[in-house]
Scaffold this active site. Structure first.
Site, mmCIF file in Angstrom:
data_model
loop_
_atom_site.group_PDB
_atom_site.id
_atom_site.type_symbol
_atom_site.label_atom_id
_atom_site.label_comp_id
_atom_site.label_asym_id
_atom_site.label_seq_id
_atom_site.Cartn_x
_atom_site.Cartn_y
_atom_site.Cartn_z
ATOM 1 C CE LYS A 150 -4.188 -2.095 1.605
ATOM 2 N NZ LYS A 150 -3.685 -3.458 1.858
HETATM 3 C C1 LIG Z 1 -4.256 -4.570 1.208
HETATM 4 C C2 LIG Z 1 -3.430 -5.806 1.022
HETATM 5 C C3 LIG Z 1 -3.793 -6.806 0.092
HETATM 6 C C4 LIG Z 1 -5.068 -6.734 -0.737
HETATM 7 O O1 LIG Z 1 -5.024 -5.696 -1.691
HETATM 8 P P1 LIG Z 1 -6.387 -5.184 -2.356
HETATM 9 O O2 LIG Z 1 -6.004 -4.007 -3.177
HETATM 10 O O3 LIG Z 1 -7.301 -4.851 -1.226
HETATM 11 O O4 LIG Z 1 -6.906 -6.309 -3.183
HETATM 12 C C5 LIG Z 1 -2.947 -7.893 -0.064
HETATM 13 N N1 LIG Z 1 -1.828 -8.019 0.676
HETATM 14 C C6 LIG Z 1 -1.455 -7.096 1.591
HETATM 15 C C7 LIG Z 1 -0.212 -7.308 2.383
HETATM 16 C C8 LIG Z 1 -2.224 -5.952 1.789
HETATM 17 O O5 LIG Z 1 -1.846 -5.038 2.700
#
Ligand SMILES: *Cc1c(COP(=O)(O)O)cnc(C)c1O
Length: 457
Positions: A109
């Site tokens: 993120k």
């Molecule tokens: C948020 C997250 C996901 C999922 O991503 P999306 O965009 O919600 O599909 C997968 N792995 C990690 C480590 C995350 O923080």
């Protein structure tokens, strides 16, 4: 300049700057570009930041100058721990990992949020406005939002987490940030209480307007946009005309960004949508029906989601831009817990996406076998991706699995599977010695409103 339209078809079209600050459209829909621009060529030799500017420029043109975009992008990725920012590393001949976890909070993120925080600040400066960003976290997303907003002049950020229910590393990643505009708050309650409090803040319209509340949640178009970049970046490193990407998925934001890259012309064979036991997307791919289920906690908590908000953007496309039909479908789903997308749309969905699920035992088995076979530690989210990729890949297919978190972010699961406890990278090595700063509040709306009023600048 590209106009952005709502997936529910009843909100005005906006430009990028407005979409950035609005988040959700006034009709409850999500913004998407009215047309997807062709993806410009990406030269890996020029580095990640240059690729990011090329790919994002058509989406922001008219709201930012090219020079401003270059400066914000350079600042966003300067703080990453790897010179490649998002390095592509081989697991075996035709299976590679795209490591997206070299940012400040060790999860993917950061790639989007580091930029989105700066874009927010820039746009607010231009308008001479300020915002208070509020959010609830079950542990993982709070620190990424905090790192994105820290030290931004025009933003104050208040993040609520359930007291005693996040891991020590997660808490410390939020509470040891030494910035005057960051406020981590332990709420005496559950994650649901935290979410209800945030909803309560937004529902108090007088308070909301007075404090100029905002959010940087995963439905913001700018987050999707920033994630398009690394698909083009990864493909540019490979000779294959069409690559398959396997994406560990929760809100569908990450895999949807890849789909936008494909619509822009990127050579993609297909997307593999990898889920944990919260498998609404796997079931949608299997049956063409959205059927709600209870969220079950797993070893990959950032994917413990049953209603994937960004799926709405793909549904809009499958309905050929008919916002009323999307609103009707989602209304039916909310009211009854199920809705069918119909056989024709189901077939179109399956032409571009396949998916599967791993339970926790299978996830641990993948972590162990990757360690055994390749000498690598992977986190449980990445392991779900690797397991699904290995199950679904065809012999002639080159697969890039997105590695979404650093193994040290989920040390207990990694240690349980391998016997090895992953070490925190150098930048966080002294995390357990840093002083913490946070307040504890009861799960009470008035108390939280009082805090927001006290701390905002
Ligand atoms: C948020 C997250 C996901 C999922 O991503 P999306 O965009 O919600 O599909 C997968 N792995 C990690 C480590 C995350 O923080």
């Amino acid at each position: 300049m590209i106009p952005y339209v709502s997936t529910r078809g009843r909100a005005p079209a906006l430009d990028f700057g407005d979409v950035l600050l609005a988040g959700l459209a006034v009709d409850g829909g999500l913004y998407v570009p009215a047309e997807v621009p062709a993806l410009p060529p990406v030269d890996p030799a020029r580095g990640y930041a240059a690729a990011a500017v090329e790919v994002m420029w058509p989406y922001v043109e008219g709201s930012l100058t090219r020079h401003e975009l270059e400066r914000l992008v350079a600042e966003s990725y300067a703080g990453f721990d790897h010179p490649e920012v998002c390095p592509l590393v081989p697991l075996d001949d035709r299976h590679l990992l795209l490591e997206l976890f070299h940012g400040p909070t060790l999860a993917f993120k950061d790639v989007a949020l580091q930029l989105v925080g700066r874009l927010f600040d820039h746009e607010l400066e231009r308008r001479d406005e300020r915002v208070v960003i509020v959010g609830a976290t079950s542990g993982d997303t709070g620190s990424a939002a905090i790192e994105a907003c820290r030290d931004r002049d025009r933003i104050d950020i208040v993040i609520l987490f359930p007291a005693g229910r996040v891991s020590e590393v997660q808490r410390r990643q939020m509470t040891t940030v030494d910035a005057p505009n960051v406020h981590a708050v332990a709420v005496e309650g559950t994650f649901d209480d935290c979410q209800d409090l945030v909803k309560g803040l937004f529902a108090d319209t007088a308070f909301r307007a007075r404090t100029n509340l905002s959010a940087v949640n995963s439905i913001n178009w700018a987050r999707v946009m920033a994630q398009i970049v690394y698909y083009a970046w990864a493909a540019a490193h490979l000779d294959d005309p069409a690559v398959t990407f396997c994406v560990p998925t929760g809100n569908f934001g990450n895999v949807y960004a890849g789909h936008v890259a494909r619509r822009g012309g990127l050579g993609v064979e297909r997307f593999l949508v990898a889920s944990n036991a919260n498998d609404i997307l796997t079931r949608l791919l299997e049956t063409g029906e959205l059927v709600a289920a209870e969220v079950v906690p797993t070893l990959s908590p950032s994917m413990d989601i049953q209603i994937s908000s960004n799926l709405e953007r793909l549904l809009f496309e499958l309905h050929d831009g008919d916002g009323a039909a999307v609103a009707e479908l989602l209304g039916r789903f909310r009211a009854t817990g199920r809705a069918s997308i119909g056989p024709e749309r189901h077939a179109r969905l399956r032409a571009g996406f396949a998916g599967d699920r791993l339970d926790d035992d299978e996830t641990l088995e993948v972590i162990a076998s990757v360690h055994r076979r390749h000498g690598r530690l992977v986190d449980p989210h990445t392991a779900v991706g690797i397991g699904v990729a290995e199950r679904l890949r065809r012999p002639d297919e080159t697969v890039v699995t997105l590695a979404t978190a650093h193994p040290a972010k989920f040390p207990d699961a990694v240690e349980a599977a391998t016997g090895v406890r992953p070490a925190l990278p150098a930048r966080l090595a002294d995390l357990h010695e840093r002083p913490e700063r946070y307040e504890t509040l009861p799960a009470d709306l008035a108390a939280v409103e009082d805090l927001v009023d006290r701390v905002r600048r």
